[in-house]
Design a protein around this motif. Structure first.
Motif, PDB file in Angstrom:
ATOM      1  N   TYR A 135      86.436 119.966  71.696  1.00  8.85           N
ATOM      2  CA  TYR A 135      86.088 118.816  71.475  1.00  8.85           C
ATOM      3  C   TYR A 135      84.742 118.471  72.372  1.00  8.85           C
ATOM      4  CZ  TYR A 135      90.701 117.758  69.881  1.00  8.85           C
ATOM      5  OH  TYR A 135      91.725 117.033  69.059  1.00  8.85           O
ATOM      6  N   LEU A 136      84.311 117.775  71.650  1.00  4.71           N
ATOM      7  CA  LEU A 136      83.209 117.803  72.667  1.00  4.71           C
ATOM      8  C   LEU A 136      82.405 116.092  72.903  1.00  4.71           C
ATOM      9  CD1 LEU A 136      80.432 118.596  73.932  1.00  4.71           C
ATOM     10  CD2 LEU A 136      79.212 118.202  71.350  1.00  4.71           C
ATOM     11  N   ALA A 137      82.239 115.595  73.934  1.00  2.00           N
ATOM     12  CA  ALA A 137      81.659 114.326  74.501  1.00  2.00           C
ATOM     13  C   ALA A 137      80.004 113.802  74.039  1.00  2.00           C
ATOM     14  CB  ALA A 137      81.730 113.692  76.514  1.00  2.00           C
ATOM     15  N   ILE A 138      79.564 112.818  73.873  1.00  2.00           N
ATOM     16  CA  ILE A 138      78.583 113.757  73.282  1.00  2.00           C
ATOM     17  C   ILE A 138      78.056 112.194  73.848  1.00  2.00           C
ATOM     18  CG2 ILE A 138      78.605 113.459  71.103  1.00  2.00           C
ATOM     19  CD1 ILE A 138      76.588 115.559  71.101  1.00  2.00           C
ATOM     20  N   ASP A 139      76.917 112.271  73.450  1.00  2.00           N
ATOM     21  CA  ASP A 139      76.597 110.478  73.374  1.00  2.00           C
ATOM     22  C   ASP A 139      75.716 110.406  72.142  1.00  2.00           C
ATOM     23  OD1 ASP A 139      73.386 108.886  73.314  1.00  2.00           O
ATOM     24  OD2 ASP A 139      74.177 108.349  75.684  1.00  2.00           O
ATOM     25  N   GLU A 140      76.027 108.692  72.042  1.00  2.00           N
ATOM     26  CA  GLU A 140      76.442 108.942  70.444  1.00  2.00           C
ATOM     27  C   GLU A 140      74.887 108.384  69.629  1.00  2.00           C
ATOM     28  OE1 GLU A 140      75.962 104.394  68.745  1.00  2.00           O
ATOM     29  OE2 GLU A 140      75.511 103.709  70.751  1.00  2.00           O
ATOM     30  N   ASN A 141      73.133 108.416  70.866  1.00  2.00           N
ATOM     31  CA  ASN A 141      71.826 109.338  70.268  1.00  2.00           C
ATOM     32  C   ASN A 141      71.702 109.932  69.734  1.00  2.00           C
ATOM     33  OD1 ASN A 141      70.868 105.983  70.888  1.00  2.00           O
ATOM     34  ND2 ASN A 141      70.966 106.806  72.955  1.00  2.00           N
ATOM     35  N   GLU A 142      72.932 110.667  70.442  1.00  2.00           N
ATOM     36  CA  GLU A 142      72.584 113.072  69.946  1.00  2.00           C
ATOM     37  C   GLU A 142      73.638 112.786  68.541  1.00  2.00           C
ATOM     38  OE1 GLU A 142      73.887 114.292  73.734  1.00  2.00           O
ATOM     39  OE2 GLU A 142      71.939 113.799  74.708  1.00  2.00           O
ATOM     40  N   LEU A 143      74.036 112.293  67.575  1.00  4.85           N
ATOM     41  CA  LEU A 143      74.729 112.424  66.623  1.00  4.85           C
ATOM     42  C   LEU A 143      74.043 111.321  64.774  1.00  4.85           C
ATOM     43  CD1 LEU A 143      78.747 111.354  67.815  1.00  4.85           C
ATOM     44  CD2 LEU A 143      77.358 112.911  67.177  1.00  4.85           C
ATOM     45  N   ALA A 144      74.253 112.221  64.231  1.00  2.16           N
ATOM     46  CA  ALA A 144      74.109 111.071  63.610  1.00  2.16           C
ATOM     47  C   ALA A 144      75.584 111.554  62.293  1.00  2.16           C
ATOM     48  CB  ALA A 144      73.253 112.382  61.957  1.00  2.16           C
ATOM     49  N   LEU A 145      74.948 110.955  61.043  1.00  3.26           N
ATOM     50  CA  LEU A 145      76.862 110.944  60.421  1.00  3.26           C
ATOM     51  C   LEU A 145      75.918 112.115  59.142  1.00  3.26           C
ATOM     52  CD1 LEU A 145      76.518 107.453  58.334  1.00  3.26           C
ATOM     53  CD2 LEU A 145      78.726 108.447  60.409  1.00  3.26           C
ATOM     54  N   LYS A 146      77.576 112.357  58.965  1.00  2.00           N
ATOM     55  CA  LYS A 146      76.988 114.701  58.334  1.00  2.00           C
ATOM     56  C   LYS A 146      76.741 113.595  56.478  1.00  2.00           C
ATOM     57  CE  LYS A 146      80.628 116.454  57.355  1.00  2.00           C
ATOM     58  NZ  LYS A 146      80.555 116.506  55.396  1.00  2.00           N
ATOM     59  N   PRO A 147      75.565 114.333  56.366  1.00  2.00           N
ATOM     60  CA  PRO A 147      75.777 114.099  55.169  1.00  2.00           C
ATOM     61  C   PRO A 147      76.801 114.506  53.858  1.00  2.00           C
ATOM     62  CG  PRO A 147      74.037 114.704  56.191  1.00  2.00           C
ATOM     63  CD  PRO A 147      74.998 115.314  56.145  1.00  2.00           C
ATOM     64  N   LYS A 148      77.399 113.363  52.878  1.00  2.00           N
ATOM     65  CA  LYS A 148      78.303 113.845  52.222  1.00  2.00           C
ATOM     66  C   LYS A 148      78.818 114.642  51.129  1.00  2.00           C
ATOM     67  CE  LYS A 148      80.629 109.155  52.277  1.00  2.00           C
ATOM     68  NZ  LYS A 148      81.129 109.676  53.504  1.00  2.00           N
ATOM     69  N   ASN A 149      77.697 115.131  51.096  1.00  3.99           N
ATOM     70  CA  ASN A 149      77.184 116.682  50.275  1.00  3.99           C
ATOM     71  C   ASN A 149      77.105 118.135  51.364  1.00  3.99           C
ATOM     72  OD1 ASN A 149      74.501 115.788  51.323  1.00  3.99           O
ATOM     73  ND2 ASN A 149      73.212 116.345  49.236  1.00  3.99           N
ATOM     74  N   LEU A 150      77.068 117.947  51.970  1.00  7.23           N
ATOM     75  CA  LEU A 150      77.291 119.126  53.108  1.00  7.23           C
ATOM     76  C   LEU A 150      78.682 119.433  53.801  1.00  7.23           C
ATOM     77  CD1 LEU A 150      73.922 118.702  55.296  1.00  7.23           C
ATOM     78  CD2 LEU A 150      74.205 120.410  52.829  1.00  7.23           C
ATOM     79  N   THR A 151      79.541 120.493  53.810  1.00 11.84           N
ATOM     80  CA  THR A 151      79.964 121.282  54.508  1.00 11.84           C
ATOM     81  C   THR A 151      80.257 120.806  55.796  1.00 11.84           C
ATOM     82  OG1 THR A 151      79.639 123.580  54.313  1.00 11.84           O
ATOM     83  CG2 THR A 151      80.809 122.898  52.240  1.00 11.84           C
ATOM     84  N   PHE A 152      81.052 121.058  56.589  1.00 13.59           N
ATOM     85  CA  PHE A 152      80.717 121.163  57.990  1.00 13.59           C
ATOM     86  C   PHE A 152      79.755 122.259  58.085  1.00 13.59           C
ATOM     87  CE2 PHE A 152      84.449 118.416  57.947  1.00 13.59           C
ATOM     88  CZ  PHE A 152      84.127 117.049  58.921  1.00 13.59           C
ATOM     89  N   GLU A 153      80.127 123.543  57.768  1.00 11.97           N
ATOM     90  CA  GLU A 153      79.343 124.113  58.707  1.00 11.97           C
ATOM     91  C   GLU A 153      77.368 124.475  58.066  1.00 11.97           C
ATOM     92  OE1 GLU A 153      83.415 125.656  57.266  1.00 11.97           O
ATOM     93  OE2 GLU A 153      82.161 124.336  56.366  1.00 11.97           O
ATOM     94  N   GLN A 154      77.444 124.409  56.907  1.00 12.52           N
ATOM     95  CA  GLN A 154      75.868 123.588  56.543  1.00 12.52           C
ATOM     96  C   GLN A 154      76.009 122.965  57.716  1.00 12.52           C
ATOM     97  OE1 GLN A 154      77.042 122.434  52.732  1.00 12.52           O
ATOM     98  NE2 GLN A 154      76.186 124.474  51.519  1.00 12.52           N
ATOM     99  N   ALA A 155      76.196 121.426  57.467  1.00  8.08           N
ATOM    100  CA  ALA A 155      75.186 120.536  58.539  1.00  8.08           C
ATOM    101  C   ALA A 155      75.444 120.884  60.203  1.00  8.08           C
ATOM    102  CB  ALA A 155      76.534 119.252  58.321  1.00  8.08           C
ATOM    103  N   ALA A 156      76.496 122.520  60.899  1.00  8.34           N
ATOM    104  CA  ALA A 156      76.265 122.737  61.851  1.00  8.34           C
ATOM    105  C   ALA A 156      75.570 123.655  61.976  1.00  8.34           C
ATOM    106  CB  ALA A 156      78.160 123.315  61.955  1.00  8.34           C
ATOM    107  N   SER A 157      74.816 124.183  61.057  1.00  6.13           N
ATOM    108  CA  SER A 157      73.558 124.682  60.501  1.00  6.13           C
ATOM    109  C   SER A 157      71.728 124.500  60.788  1.00  6.13           C
ATOM    110  CB  SER A 157      73.885 125.810  59.243  1.00  6.13           C
ATOM    111  OG  SER A 157      73.493 125.307  58.634  1.00  6.13           O
ATOM    112  N   LEU A 158      72.234 123.088  60.722  1.00  8.26           N
ATOM    113  CA  LEU A 158      70.553 121.991  60.794  1.00  8.26           C
ATOM    114  C   LEU A 158      70.505 121.888  62.016  1.00  8.26           C
ATOM    115  CD1 LEU A 158      72.074 119.338  57.735  1.00  8.26           C
ATOM    116  CD2 LEU A 158      70.681 121.972  57.687  1.00  8.26           C
ATOM    117  N   ARG A 159      70.935 121.899  62.745  1.00 13.66           N
ATOM    118  CA  ARG A 159      69.803 120.795  64.092  1.00 13.66           C
ATOM    119  C   ARG A 159      69.287 122.066  64.598  1.00 13.66           C
ATOM    120  NH1 ARG A 159      69.336 115.824  64.030  1.00 13.66           N
ATOM    121  NH2 ARG A 159      69.621 115.785  66.261  1.00 13.66           N
ATOM    122  N   LEU A 160      69.809 123.128  65.182  1.00 17.13           N
ATOM    123  CA  LEU A 160      68.697 123.720  66.395  1.00 17.13           C
ATOM    124  C   LEU A 160      67.524 124.538  65.527  1.00 17.13           C
ATOM    125  CD1 LEU A 160      67.647 124.425  69.265  1.00 17.13           C
ATOM    126  CD2 LEU A 160      69.411 125.971  69.277  1.00 17.13           C
TER     127      LEU A 160
END
Length: 126
Positions: A101-126
């Motif tokens: 679990y992670l507590a995070i400010d809402e401004n550091e989040l985005a909705l995950k695109p529905k066409n991406l898996t969780f693994e794909q979405a996790a690899s996008l940001r940095l």
């Protein structure tokens, strides 16, 4: 919850620790992490190579990128609700995505695109 925590900078392998699930502030979201990516910066933080740039307090949960599901929202959160699939990168001063679990400010989040898996979405940001 389980998390990869270091108590001091080290080149040795890390292990999983049992720690308390974080509580959230008014502008924060509690996310159950479904995937987290591993980046070169993670190993540099672990070994202390960047301690001149980033001043982390120990113990420290490692990890910079993630995707997951919103489990709880703070009183002032307006952009997310429980059940939303999200991805993001916490601020450099509040890393810790190698956890359940992670507590995070809402401004550091985005909705995950529905066409991406969780693994794909996790690899996008940095």
């Amino acid at each position: 919850m389980k998390a990869i925590v270091i108590k001091k900078y080290t080149k040795k392998p890390v292990s999983i620790s049992e720690i308390q699930t974080p509580s959230i502030g008014d502008n924060e979201v509690l996310v159950e992490i479904m995937a987290a990516s591993l980046n070169p910066i993670d190993s540099k933080i672990k070994t202390g190579s960047l301690k001149i740039v980033f001043k982390y307090k120990m113990p420290l949960i490692l990890g910079n990128d993630f995707s997951g599901v919103v489990k709880e929202v703070g009183k002032k959160v307006v952009n997310f609700k429980v059940g939303d699939e999200v991805y993001g990168r916490p601020s450099k001063s509040k890393i810790g995505t190698f956890a359940e679990y992670l507590a995070i400010d809402e401004n550091e989040l985005a909705l995950k695109p529905k066409n991406l898996t969780f693994e794909q979405a996790a690899s996008l940001r940095l």
